[in-house]
Design an enzyme around this catalytic site. Structure first.
Site, PDB file in Angstrom:
ATOM      1  N   LYS A  22     -43.787   5.447 -45.554  1.00  0.00           N
ATOM      2  CA  LYS A  22     -42.359   5.263 -45.223  1.00  0.00           C
ATOM      3  C   LYS A  22     -41.841   3.984 -45.856  1.00  0.00           C
ATOM      4  CE  LYS A  22     -41.203   3.365 -41.119  1.00  0.00           C
ATOM      5  NZ  LYS A  22     -40.315   2.177 -41.172  1.00  0.00           N
ATOM      6  N   ASN A  23     -42.636   2.902 -45.738  1.00  0.00           N
ATOM      7  CA  ASN A  23     -42.128   1.589 -46.154  1.00  0.00           C
ATOM      8  C   ASN A  23     -42.226   1.336 -47.649  1.00  0.00           C
ATOM      9  OD1 ASN A  23     -41.463   1.265 -43.518  1.00  0.00           O
ATOM     10  ND2 ASN A  23     -43.164  -0.094 -43.009  1.00  0.00           N
ATOM     11  N   ARG A  92     -32.501   0.576 -39.654  1.00  0.00           N
ATOM     12  CA  ARG A  92     -32.642  -0.877 -39.789  1.00  0.00           C
ATOM     13  C   ARG A  92     -32.758  -1.255 -41.261  1.00  0.00           C
ATOM     14  NH1 ARG A  92     -32.081  -5.845 -39.242  1.00  0.00           N
ATOM     15  NH2 ARG A  92     -33.585  -6.896 -40.569  1.00  0.00           N
ATOM     16  N   CYS A 116     -33.235  -4.468 -33.704  1.00  0.00           N
ATOM     17  CA  CYS A 116     -33.772  -3.273 -33.062  1.00  0.00           C
ATOM     18  C   CYS A 116     -34.639  -3.756 -31.904  1.00  0.00           C
ATOM     19  CB  CYS A 116     -34.552  -2.445 -34.047  1.00  0.00           C
ATOM     20  SG  CYS A 116     -35.980  -3.296 -34.642  1.00  0.00           S
ATOM     21  N   ARG A 121     -34.443  -9.450 -35.844  1.00  0.00           N
ATOM     22  CA  ARG A 121     -34.542  -9.073 -37.262  1.00  0.00           C
ATOM     23  C   ARG A 121     -33.337  -9.569 -38.068  1.00  0.00           C
ATOM     24  NH1 ARG A 121     -37.185  -3.196 -37.540  1.00  0.00           N
ATOM     25  NH2 ARG A 121     -37.903  -3.940 -39.550  1.00  0.00           N
ATOM     26  N   PRO A 122     -33.151 -10.890 -38.107  1.00  0.00           N
ATOM     27  CA  PRO A 122     -32.044 -11.460 -38.893  1.00  0.00           C
ATOM     28  C   PRO A 122     -32.247 -11.220 -40.389  1.00  0.00           C
ATOM     29  CG  PRO A 122     -33.535 -13.176 -38.154  1.00  0.00           C
ATOM     30  CD  PRO A 122     -33.989 -11.903 -37.493  1.00  0.00           C
ATOM     31  N   ILE A 123     -31.215 -11.495 -41.174  1.00  0.00           N
ATOM     32  CA  ILE A 123     -31.331 -11.302 -42.629  1.00  0.00           C
ATOM     33  C   ILE A 123     -31.006 -12.589 -43.371  1.00  0.00           C
ATOM     34  CG2 ILE A 123     -30.873  -8.803 -42.574  1.00  0.00           C
ATOM     35  CD1 ILE A 123     -27.959  -9.457 -43.370  1.00  0.00           C
ATOM     36  N   ASP A 305     -47.647  -3.593 -37.568  1.00  0.00           N
ATOM     37  CA  ASP A 305     -47.323  -2.190 -37.286  1.00  0.00           C
ATOM     38  C   ASP A 305     -48.486  -1.438 -36.659  1.00  0.00           C
ATOM     39  OD1 ASP A 305     -45.225  -1.742 -40.245  1.00  0.00           O
ATOM     40  OD2 ASP A 305     -44.902  -2.765 -38.348  1.00  0.00           O
ATOM     41  N   ARG A 397     -39.058   8.723 -36.790  1.00  0.00           N
ATOM     42  CA  ARG A 397     -38.560   7.804 -37.824  1.00  0.00           C
ATOM     43  C   ARG A 397     -39.676   7.458 -38.808  1.00  0.00           C
ATOM     44  NH1 ARG A 397     -37.140   2.640 -36.120  1.00  0.00           N
ATOM     45  NH2 ARG A 397     -37.082   2.454 -38.374  1.00  0.00           N
TER      46      ARG A 397
HETATM   47  C1  EPZ Z   1     -40.855  -4.509 -42.860  1.00  0.00           C
HETATM   48  O1  EPZ Z   1     -39.794  -4.907 -42.007  1.00  0.00           O
HETATM   49  C2  EPZ Z   1     -41.302  -3.149 -42.360  1.00  0.00           C
HETATM   50  N1  EPZ Z   1     -40.183  -2.197 -42.460  1.00  0.00           N
HETATM   51  C3  EPZ Z   1     -41.757  -3.257 -40.918  1.00  0.00           C
HETATM   52  O2  EPZ Z   1     -42.227  -1.975 -40.511  1.00  0.00           O
HETATM   53  C4  EPZ Z   1     -42.914  -4.250 -40.850  1.00  0.00           C
HETATM   54  O3  EPZ Z   1     -43.319  -4.399 -39.507  1.00  0.00           O
HETATM   55  C5  EPZ Z   1     -42.445  -5.593 -41.415  1.00  0.00           C
HETATM   56  O4  EPZ Z   1     -41.962  -5.423 -42.765  1.00  0.00           O
HETATM   57  C6  EPZ Z   1     -43.555  -6.632 -41.436  1.00  0.00           C
HETATM   58  O5  EPZ Z   1     -44.609  -6.171 -42.187  1.00  0.00           O
HETATM   59  C7  EPZ Z   1     -39.908  -1.647 -43.659  1.00  0.00           C
HETATM   60  O6  EPZ Z   1     -40.539  -1.938 -44.653  1.00  0.00           O
HETATM   61  C8  EPZ Z   1     -38.795  -0.639 -43.703  1.00  0.00           C
HETATM   62  P1  EPZ Z   1     -39.879  -8.854 -42.536  1.00  0.00           P
HETATM   63  P2  EPZ Z   1     -38.867  -6.185 -42.407  1.00  0.00           P
HETATM   64  O7  EPZ Z   1     -38.647  -9.148 -43.289  1.00  0.00           O
HETATM   65  O8  EPZ Z   1     -38.672  -6.192 -43.866  1.00  0.00           O
HETATM   66  C9  EPZ Z   1     -38.222 -12.383 -39.793  1.00  0.00           C
HETATM   67  C10 EPZ Z   1     -42.366  -0.094 -39.120  1.00  0.00           C
HETATM   68  O9  EPZ Z   1     -42.754   0.084 -37.959  1.00  0.00           O
HETATM   69  N2  EPZ Z   1     -37.126 -12.449 -40.768  1.00  0.00           N
HETATM   70  O10 EPZ Z   1     -41.202  -9.040 -43.197  1.00  0.00           O
HETATM   71  O11 EPZ Z   1     -37.683  -6.184 -41.533  1.00  0.00           O
HETATM   72  C11 EPZ Z   1     -38.154 -11.087 -38.988  1.00  0.00           C
HETATM   73  O12 EPZ Z   1     -37.277 -11.227 -37.894  1.00  0.00           O
HETATM   74  C12 EPZ Z   1     -41.517  -1.301 -39.448  1.00  0.00           C
HETATM   75  O13 EPZ Z   1     -42.632   0.663 -40.085  1.00  0.00           O
HETATM   76  C13 EPZ Z   1     -36.181 -13.464 -40.631  1.00  0.00           C
HETATM   77  O14 EPZ Z   1     -36.242 -14.282 -39.722  1.00  0.00           O
HETATM   78  O15 EPZ Z   1     -39.847  -7.365 -41.980  1.00  0.00           O
HETATM   79  C14 EPZ Z   1     -39.577 -10.891 -38.552  1.00  0.00           C
HETATM   80  O16 EPZ Z   1     -39.817 -11.692 -37.415  1.00  0.00           O
HETATM   81  C15 EPZ Z   1     -41.262  -2.187 -38.249  1.00  0.00           C
HETATM   82  N3  EPZ Z   1     -35.158 -13.519 -41.524  1.00  0.00           N
HETATM   83  C16 EPZ Z   1     -40.386 -11.428 -39.734  1.00  0.00           C
HETATM   84  O17 EPZ Z   1     -39.482 -12.287 -40.473  1.00  0.00           O
HETATM   85  C17 EPZ Z   1     -35.052 -12.623 -42.562  1.00  0.00           C
HETATM   86  O18 EPZ Z   1     -34.108 -12.734 -43.366  1.00  0.00           O
HETATM   87  C18 EPZ Z   1     -40.911 -10.338 -40.655  1.00  0.00           C
HETATM   88  O19 EPZ Z   1     -39.799  -9.664 -41.158  1.00  0.00           O
HETATM   89  C19 EPZ Z   1     -36.022 -11.605 -42.679  1.00  0.00           C
HETATM   90  C20 EPZ Z   1     -37.060 -11.535 -41.776  1.00  0.00           C
END
Ligand code: EPZ
Length: 418
Positions: A22-23, A92, A116, A121-123, A305, A397
């Site tokens: 998926k990812n 998301r 979620c 999950r800020p950006i 995950d 999902r």
């Molecule tokens: C990806 O989410 C995956 N989703 C998630 O899988 C996975 O758990 C995650 O990476 C970590 O490996 C997809 O690929 C679609 P991150 P993502 O940006 O990109 C913080 C599943 O179950 N953060 O690595 O959202 C964030 O809040 C899903 O398949 C910021 O603070 O993860 C989190 O605490 C769930 N600011 C941490 O970093 C930002 O701008 C990791 O987030 C971005 C992230």
């Protein structure tokens, strides 16, 4: 309401084929907007991939998912640089379209993707990186308005190896005429898959051994025919189902090298695994040893995950275990549901303590998120009698027909509309 009905307590024996990741599929679908005709094989049928197809069509490209093959024909001109709010909230990961839209349209307007249940999950890391690349960004009233007077080459150091931020920078930089370096980039197999996908379109992106990514933007990207890697989390989910119930299973289209650390833990818990080129076989005893301490970290450490499904296993293993969730701030919502099965779990902050017990009680449970729902399904498979898991829309999902896959492995599990 969709419900999984599970008649558990049986050892599992069987063979199944693991779905595409998926990812990987989600960012590769977004990347297909950057090039010409893209054919993506092994694309899983999930509500998240369907949402991606909807977004691509809304932007003006042609997109079809037939079986497990997605065909995307990007338009000369996209008809929109906006993603409507409903679609942003539906998935998301809609945020990973931002880089692709900006690359094509030099402007973009989106609402904030919903947080979620697993966390806010800020950006901020995505937007900070884009600002360093020369994107002008206005954030007000929940909307993000971006435009690019001129992209610039730069070296971006991510404060955390964010998967989504790494992907978005790759999507914006791939077809620019800039050179972008990402330091402290995410290194997940899905990142490598996206890098390979973009390079198969004519891109020029490389990663060194320290996890830095070097993007040499090209003038334009072409088409490609590409096969997505197998889903490592779905692989672990099915392995944990067999491990928790006892028995034997063979997973075809599984990549051991993507899940080395969780596999070592399964072996330490008493499972015997045979790792082939593209399959994994598992033999599981009646009862597992405790996994001890599991602490989630960015790849290649233990994946967040898989935390929930390993915790489900721990509830029936011999001994005590401790889980530390370091990635998301609210990823223990499966614990209250596991307690309905008389699991002995207590949580404080990002720590959870498990005392394994010989048997769990069948129960009616509710999935609160994708991976938690899979964990409840695995736990129910191991408990004698009839259990139900509602909230299957969460599971759908990320798992393509979870009941079929576990059915292949000998489980009695059916989907009902209540
Ligand atoms: C990806 O989410 C995956 N989703 C998630 O899988 C996975 O758990 C995650 O990476 C970590 O490996 C997809 O690929 C679609 P991150 P993502 O940006 O990109 C913080 C599943 O179950 N953060 O690595 O959202 C964030 O809040 C899903 O398949 C910021 O603070 O993860 C989190 O605490 C769930 N600011 C941490 O970093 C930002 O701008 C990791 O987030 C971005 C992230």
């Amino acid at each position: 309401m969709k419900v999984l009905e599970i008649n558990g307590g049986k050892r599992l024996y069987g063979e199944t084929t693991v779905q595409g990741a998926k990812n990987s599929a989600l960012p590769c679908l977004a990347a297909s907007l950057l090039g010409k005709r893209c054919v993506i094989h092994n694309c899983p049928n999930l509500t998240d991939t369907y949402a991606c197809i909807k977004i691509i069509k809304m932007l003006g490209a042609k997109a079809e998912l037939t079986g497990n093959t997605a065909i995307i024909e990007s338009a000369e001109e996209l008809k929109s640089y906006k993603i409507d709010d409903a679609l942003m909230k539906e998935m998301r990961s809609s945020i990973i379209f931002l880089g692709a839209i900006l690359s094509r349209c030099k402007q973009a307007e989106i609402s904030y993707p919903g947080g979620c249940c697993i966390g806010a999950r800020p950006i901020d890391m995505h937007l900070d990186a884009f600002r360093q690349m020369g994107v002008e960004i206005e954030e007000s009233c929940g909307r993000i308005v971006c435009n690019i007077p001129k992209l610039k080459s730069c070296r971006i150091r991510l404060p955390f190896p964010s998967v989504g931020a790494t992907e978005n920078i790759m999507l914006l930089g791939a077809a620019s005429n800039c050179e972008i370096t990402i330091e402290n980039a995410a290194k997940e197999p899905e990142i490598i898959d996206l890098l390979s996908f973009i390079n198969s379109m004519g891109g020029n992106i490389n990663m060194d051994d320290c996890g830095n990514i070097y993007i040499k933007g090209v003038e334009e990207l072409g088409g490609t025919e590409y096969r997505i890697i197998p889903d490592r989390i779905a692989t672990l989910t099915y392995l944990c189902g067999i491990a928790m119930c006892g028995g034997y299973g063979r997973l075809n289209s599984a990549r051991y090298e993507h899940i080395k650390i969780p596999i070592e833990i399964l072996e330490d818990m008493g499972c015997a695994l045979e790792k082939g080129e593209s399959y994994i076989e598992i033999k599981a005893p009646g009862r597992l040893k405790s996994p001890g301490l599991i602490s989630t970290r960015p790849y290649p450490m233990f994946p967040t995950d898989a935390q929930a499904v390993f915790m489900a296993m721990a509830t029936r293993s011999k001994g005590r275990s401790c889980f530390i969730e370091n990635i998301f701030e609210n990823r223990f919502r499966h614990i209250d549901e596991l307690k309905k099965m008389r699991a002995l779990v207590s949580a404080r902050g990002n720590l959870a303590y498990v005392k394994g017990r010989r048997k769990l009680k069948n129960a009616d449970m509710e999935a609160k998120d994708l991976r938690g729902g899979a964990a409840l399904t695995v736990a129910a498979l191991s408990a004698k009698g009839l259990s139900t898991v509602s909230g299957v829309e969460y599971i759908d999902r990320g798992y393509e027909n979870i009941e079929r896959s576990f059915g292949d492995l000998g489980a009695e599990i059916i989907r009902r509309e209540m």
